[in-house]
Each structure stands twice: as structure tokens, then as C-alpha cells.
Write a protein that holds these residues in place. Structure first.
Motif, PDB file in Angstrom:
ATOM      1  N   ALA A  41       0.806  -1.218   0.000  1.00 48.75           N
ATOM      2  CA  ALA A  41       0.000   0.000   0.000  1.00 48.75           C
ATOM      3  C   ALA A  41       0.839   1.268   0.000  1.00 48.75           C
ATOM      4  N   ASP A  42       2.066   1.194   0.501  1.00 49.88           N
ATOM      5  CA  ASP A  42       2.930   2.369   0.530  1.00 49.88           C
ATOM      6  C   ASP A  42       3.747   2.517  -0.751  1.00 49.88           C
ATOM      7  N   LYS A  43       4.187   1.370  -1.286  1.00 43.14           N
ATOM      8  CA  LYS A  43       5.053   1.387  -2.460  1.00 43.14           C
ATOM      9  C   LYS A  43       4.937   0.044  -3.166  1.00 43.14           C
ATOM     10  N   ASN A  44       4.119  -0.004  -4.184  1.00 40.69           N
ATOM     11  CA  ASN A  44       3.948  -1.256  -4.927  1.00 40.69           C
ATOM     12  C   ASN A  44       5.208  -1.539  -5.738  1.00 40.69           C
ATOM     13  N   GLU A  45       5.641  -2.797  -5.704  1.00 42.40           N
ATOM     14  CA  GLU A  45       6.862  -3.167  -6.414  1.00 42.40           C
ATOM     15  C   GLU A  45       6.675  -4.480  -7.162  1.00 42.40           C
ATOM     16  N   ILE A  46       7.505  -4.648  -8.197  1.00 39.97           N
ATOM     17  CA  ILE A  46       7.640  -5.914  -8.904  1.00 39.97           C
ATOM     18  C   ILE A  46       8.971  -6.529  -8.490  1.00 39.97           C
ATOM     19  N   ILE A  47       8.934  -7.808  -8.114  1.00 39.17           N
ATOM     20  CA  ILE A  47      10.176  -8.526  -7.818  1.00 39.17           C
ATOM     21  C   ILE A  47      10.471  -9.447  -8.999  1.00 39.17           C
ATOM     22  N   SER A  48      11.649  -9.297  -9.569  1.00 42.14           N
ATOM     23  CA  SER A  48      12.042 -10.043 -10.761  1.00 42.14           C
ATOM     24  C   SER A  48      13.057 -11.114 -10.408  1.00 42.14           C
ATOM     25  N   TYR A  49      12.771 -12.342 -10.876  1.00 36.27           N
ATOM     26  CA  TYR A  49      13.684 -13.469 -10.698  1.00 36.27           C
ATOM     27  C   TYR A  49      14.150 -13.953 -12.072  1.00 36.27           C
ATOM     28  N   GLU A  50      15.441 -14.206 -12.184  1.00 38.17           N
ATOM     29  CA  GLU A  50      15.970 -14.774 -13.423  1.00 38.17           C
ATOM     30  C   GLU A  50      15.724 -16.274 -13.435  1.00 38.17           C
ATOM     31  N   ARG A  51      15.255 -16.788 -14.569  1.00 43.71           N
ATOM     32  CA  ARG A  51      14.983 -18.221 -14.720  1.00 43.71           C
ATOM     33  C   ARG A  51      16.075 -18.877 -15.544  1.00 43.71           C
ATOM     34  N   THR A  84       0.476  -8.711 -15.836  1.00 48.07           N
ATOM     35  CA  THR A  84       0.202  -9.324 -17.133  1.00 48.07           C
ATOM     36  C   THR A  84       1.266  -8.947 -18.149  1.00 48.07           C
ATOM     37  N   LEU A  85       1.767  -9.941 -18.869  1.00 51.20           N
ATOM     38  CA  LEU A  85       2.680  -9.690 -19.982  1.00 51.20           C
ATOM     39  C   LEU A  85       1.903  -9.456 -21.264  1.00 51.20           C
ATOM     40  N   SER A  86       2.444  -8.601 -22.138  1.00 53.18           N
ATOM     41  CA  SER A  86       1.848  -8.418 -23.460  1.00 53.18           C
ATOM     42  C   SER A  86       2.023  -9.689 -24.278  1.00 53.18           C
ATOM     43  N   GLN A  87       1.267  -9.804 -25.360  1.00 55.39           N
ATOM     44  CA  GLN A  87       1.332 -11.007 -26.188  1.00 55.39           C
ATOM     45  C   GLN A  87       2.733 -11.284 -26.696  1.00 55.39           C
ATOM     46  N   ASP A  88       3.458 -10.227 -27.077  1.00 52.13           N
ATOM     47  CA  ASP A  88       4.825 -10.441 -27.565  1.00 52.13           C
ATOM     48  C   ASP A  88       5.849 -10.468 -26.434  1.00 52.13           C
ATOM     49  N   GLN A  89       5.375 -10.343 -25.204  1.00 48.82           N
ATOM     50  CA  GLN A  89       6.192 -10.440 -23.989  1.00 48.82           C
ATOM     51  C   GLN A  89       7.256  -9.362 -23.883  1.00 48.82           C
ATOM     52  N   LEU A  91       6.348  -6.228 -22.919  1.00 53.29           N
ATOM     53  CA  LEU A  91       5.842  -5.284 -21.930  1.00 53.29           C
ATOM     54  C   LEU A  91       5.206  -6.030 -20.769  1.00 53.29           C
ATOM     55  N   LEU A  92       5.273  -5.415 -19.590  1.00 53.90           N
ATOM     56  CA  LEU A  92       4.629  -5.949 -18.394  1.00 53.90           C
ATOM     57  C   LEU A  92       3.711  -4.876 -17.833  1.00 53.90           C
ATOM     58  N   PHE A  93       2.437  -5.244 -17.606  1.00 51.12           N
ATOM     59  CA  PHE A  93       1.445  -4.330 -17.055  1.00 51.12           C
ATOM     60  C   PHE A  93       1.191  -4.674 -15.588  1.00 51.12           C
ATOM     61  N   ALA A  94       1.183  -3.668 -14.733  1.00 48.15           N
ATOM     62  CA  ALA A  94       0.943  -3.869 -13.309  1.00 48.15           C
ATOM     63  C   ALA A  94      -0.226  -2.998 -12.867  1.00 48.15           C
ATOM     64  N   ALA A  95      -1.193  -3.608 -12.179  1.00 47.22           N
ATOM     65  CA  ALA A  95      -2.353  -2.879 -11.677  1.00 47.22           C
ATOM     66  C   ALA A  95      -2.060  -2.377 -10.264  1.00 47.22           C
ATOM     67  N   ASN A  96      -2.085  -1.068 -10.097  1.00 46.44           N
ATOM     68  CA  ASN A  96      -1.879  -0.447  -8.794  1.00 46.44           C
ATOM     69  C   ASN A  96      -3.249  -0.155  -8.191  1.00 46.44           C
ATOM     70  N   ALA A  97      -3.775  -1.125  -7.431  1.00 43.84           N
ATOM     71  CA  ALA A  97      -5.152  -1.023  -6.951  1.00 43.84           C
ATOM     72  C   ALA A  97      -5.349   0.132  -5.979  1.00 43.84           C
ATOM     73  N   GLY A  98      -4.327   0.447  -5.178  1.00 40.91           N
ATOM     74  CA  GLY A  98      -4.479   1.492  -4.183  1.00 40.91           C
ATOM     75  C   GLY A  98      -4.466   2.892  -4.753  1.00 40.91           C
ATOM     76  N   SER A  99      -3.680   3.116  -5.802  1.00 38.04           N
ATOM     77  CA  SER A  99      -3.581   4.446  -6.400  1.00 38.04           C
ATOM     78  C   SER A  99      -4.407   4.579  -7.671  1.00 38.04           C
ATOM     79  N   GLY A 100      -5.052   3.499  -8.103  1.00 37.31           N
ATOM     80  CA  GLY A 100      -5.965   3.574  -9.239  1.00 37.31           C
ATOM     81  C   GLY A 100      -5.303   3.836 -10.567  1.00 37.31           C
ATOM     82  N   ASN A 101      -4.114   3.262 -10.779  1.00 34.39           N
ATOM     83  CA  ASN A 101      -3.462   3.451 -12.072  1.00 34.39           C
ATOM     84  C   ASN A 101      -2.763   2.172 -12.527  1.00 34.39           C
TER      85      ASN A 101
END
Length: 376
Positions: A41-51, A84-89, A91-101
Motif C-alpha cells: 500500500a505504501d510502495k507497490n513493487e515488482i520482484i524479478s527473478y531470473e529463470r 500481465t505480460l503483453s502477447q509479444d512479452q 511489456l509488463l502491465f501492473a495494476a496499482n489497486a491502491g492508487s488507481g493506475n
């Protein structure tokens, strides 16, 4: 002990995020990446792991969405598709539910670069779907709506005029949305109203009036598609049932009505709220949060679902509360976001659809409101 229902979440104070360290040692060359969202709620983040090419994960780099999540404990968004990843992968889309963007990142293997952030056009965005540079966002708060955007060069989202369409009522629990493979339909689930809504996608990117399909089974939660165009819906099942979850498949007729193909096939697990289809369209896997298991089904050319082996094909640690589920781009690995144990379940996919348990990866805050997982 927390009882998972997928439709009910316990809201608590945010637990501070700890730096993740993999519990599965990395070996093998670079193969892709797995992303999870903190929903803080204070700072939404994405955590990325290498596969690695053998499916194992390493790293745990944090990227700021410059938005705020909703916080909570377990499954506060009550949705699939918040990451969510775009079809061509690319782009990555992230929903920020608390800030509405919505935040848009460019994807370079496991590295992310924030490109854009735009208002979602509604209240509490929980899911994003993209098809051929057309993006729709599901807002579960307020009146409940879907809002359309064009995806322009550089990951820029621009809201389409007159693209907002409302769900059947206020507080119906919008839980997921997905485009059909041909892009002709947008399908939305309402978990509280137990509806599966279908919209025709018009040439200008707007939508036709809503076509409401009451779910014939209780607990409709998430929707995805097989490559042939048949919709697959996860069902949590009747309230109070032990391991009573199921999965169904449907054909979408030209008038937007759903024609059942396989109806309420048991998953033999509890709280099946999320599902994912392999890139080749052969299998669909569901995440049974209430029983810490994964069930698997073969998808026939006509959309019929057939259980793989004894149906339950994977087991996470007891009490893992595995929420959302993702499949790697090469179709070789399955990953689950395990909320209660604060890690990612890692499974290899065999040629017959059975899974091999490869352990867990990551070390993040337990029951801290994480939502969303995506994989390359």
C-alpha cells in the motif's frame, strides 16, 4: 488457521518486505524470468527473478511501479491478471489497486524499465488484458467497469473515448478479464454475482453492450482461453464443500452466449481460483489455494477437458496458500505464488502433462498481500 475462500480476504497491517533470496540454487543458462507483485500500500513493487533453462530461479530485484497497492494479508485483490505480460512479452502491465493506475514496463530478460503510468479510468484496478495493441483494464471498485486503451509506441497507454462499460451492478466482484485469441470477444468474470460476461470488441476498440451469462456452477472466478478460442473458467465450488472446486470450458457463440463443453470437472482441490494454459494449448493447470495443490487437464481440440492422471499433479508445501499461477514461455515450467509460505512453487512439465516438483524459490514476506505472477 486461515481458511482460503478466494472471495474473502483478511485485511491486516502491511508486513515489511524482506529481501528475497532463492531457496533453489541456480544452475543452467539463462532461460527467462518470473515476476511477482508486492501489492504494498505504501510502495507497490515488482520482484524479478531470473529463470535458468532448467526452470530454477535466482535473484530477486525490486522495481518500483510508482503506484500503490491495496495491501492486506492473503489475496486482497481477489483477481487474476493484476500482473500481465503483453502477447509479444515485451511489456509488463501492473495494476496499482491502491492508487488507481496502471504501470507499464519494458521487459529485457529479467530487467524492467518503467515506461508509463496512467489512471485506470475507474476504481481499484485488479486485472489487465492486451490483444493487438488494445488494452482493457478491469476495475473492481465502485460501480465496477472495464475501460479500454490503445497501446502506442513506447508502451504509452491512451484511454479510448466511450470505451467504459459497466458490469452488472456495483460490488459484483470483477475478478478477471481476457480477450479471445481472435480478438473478437472480451470476457469478464464477476465472482460475487457469479456471472461470465461477454462483450463484442468493435472495430474502433470500444465494446458492445454487455452479454450476461450466469455461471451454471458456483464460484466462477478466473477465465482464460485455449488457442482454438474456447473459454476455460475456474470455479471455487459451493461454500463449505471440502475440495469441491471445479473447472469448465465453453464455446462462445456468435451472439455472445456460452455453450458448455466440459461442465464443472472436479479439481479434487479447494479454492481453485486461478488457471493457466500452456503456450501449445495442450494443458491447463489450476491453483487450488485451499489444498496447496495444482490440478492438471488435457485440452481437446474441441475444448473438452480431461484430467491428467489422478487430476492433482503437483503439491506445494502444506499450507502454502498458492494463489496465482503462471507458465514459462517455453511451456516447460509452472510457477505458483505461495502467499502463506512467502515463496514461489516451481514445477517442471512432463510431456504427458504430469508435473515434477522442483522445490521453491524466493523468500518474501508471508501473508503480506502479494498478488500477481507472470513468467517468461
Amino acid at each position: 488457521m486461515f481458511k482460503v475462500t478466494c472471495g474473502l480476504s483478511l485485511v491486516a497491517a502491511v508486513i515489511s518486505l524482506v529481501s528475497p533470496t532463492p531457496t533453489v540454487a541456480q544452475s543452467g543458462a539463462h532461460g527467462g524470468a518470473v515476476f511477482v507483485m508486492t501489492n504494498n500500500a505504501d510502495k507497490n513493487e515488482i520482484i524479478s527473478y531470473e529463470r535458468a533453462t532448467n526452470g530454477l530461479l535466482s535473484g530477486g530485484v525490486h522495481y518500483d511501479t510508482e503506484g500503490r497497492g491495496s495491501s492486506g494479508t492473503t489475496d486482497p485483490l481477489e483477481a487474476q491478471g493484476s500482473l500481465t505480460l503483453s502477447q509479444d512479452q515485451s511489456l509488463l502491465f501492473a495494476a496499482n489497486a491502491g492508487s488507481g493506475n496502471i504501470s507499464v514496463f519494458s521487459v529485457h530478460h529479467s530487467d524492467l524499465i518503467l515506461l508509463n503510468k496512467v489512471p485506470s479510468g475507474g476504481s481499484q484496478p485488479v486485472a489487465v488484458a492486451e490483444n493487438q495493441n488494445l488494452v482493457y483494464v478491469l476495475n473492481s471498485g465502485g460501480a465496477g467497469s472495464v475501460v479500454g486503451f490503445t497501446l502506442d509506441f513506447g508502451g504509452q497507454l491512451k484511454q479510448i473515448k466511450n470505451s467504459t462499460m459497466f458490469l452488472t451492478a456495483t460490488v459484483t466482484g470483477g475478478a478477471s478479464l481476457k480477450f479471445s485469441p481472435d480478438g473478437k470477444f472480451l470476457v469478464v468474470t464477476e465472482r460475487l454475482a457469479n456471472n461470465i460476461d461477454v462483450f463484442h470488441v468493435l472495430p474502433n476498440g470500444t465494446l458492445s453492450p454487455i452479454i450476461v451469462n450466469p455461471s451454471p456452477a458456483p464460484g466462477a472466478f478466473s477465465v482464460t482461453f485455449a488457442p482454438e478460442g474456447n473459454a476455460i473458467v475456474s470455479e471455487t465450488g459451493a461454500a463449505g464443500a471440502t475440495n469441491g472446486s471445479a473447472i469448465s470450458s465453453y464455446k462462445i457463440t456468435t451472439n455472445g452466449k456460452l455453450s458448455p463443453i466440459s461442465q464443472s470437472v472436479p479439481t479434487f482441490g479447494g479454492a481453485n481460483c486461478w488457471n493457466v494454459v500452456t503456450p501449445d494449448g495442450k494443458f491447463v493447470y489450476v491453483s487450488n489455494a485451499g489444498s496447496a495443490t495444482i490440478s492438471g487437464f488435457a485440452i481437446g481440440s474441441n475444448g473438452a477437458l480431461t484430467p491428467i492422471g489422478g487430476t492433482v499433479v503437483g503439491n506445494n508445501p502444506e499450507g502454502a496458500t498458492n494463489l496465482d499461477i503462471a507458465v514459462s514461455a517455453d511451456g516447460k515450467y509452472i510457477y505458483t505464488l505461495n502467499s502463506a509460505t512467502g515463496n514461489i512453487g516451481v514445477f517442471g512439465i512432463r510431456t504427458d502433462g504430469a508435473l515434477t516438483n522442483l522445490g521453491t524459490a524466493g523468500d518474501f514476506a508471508k501473508s503480506a498481500g502479494f498478488n500477481g505472477i507472470a513468467a517468461l
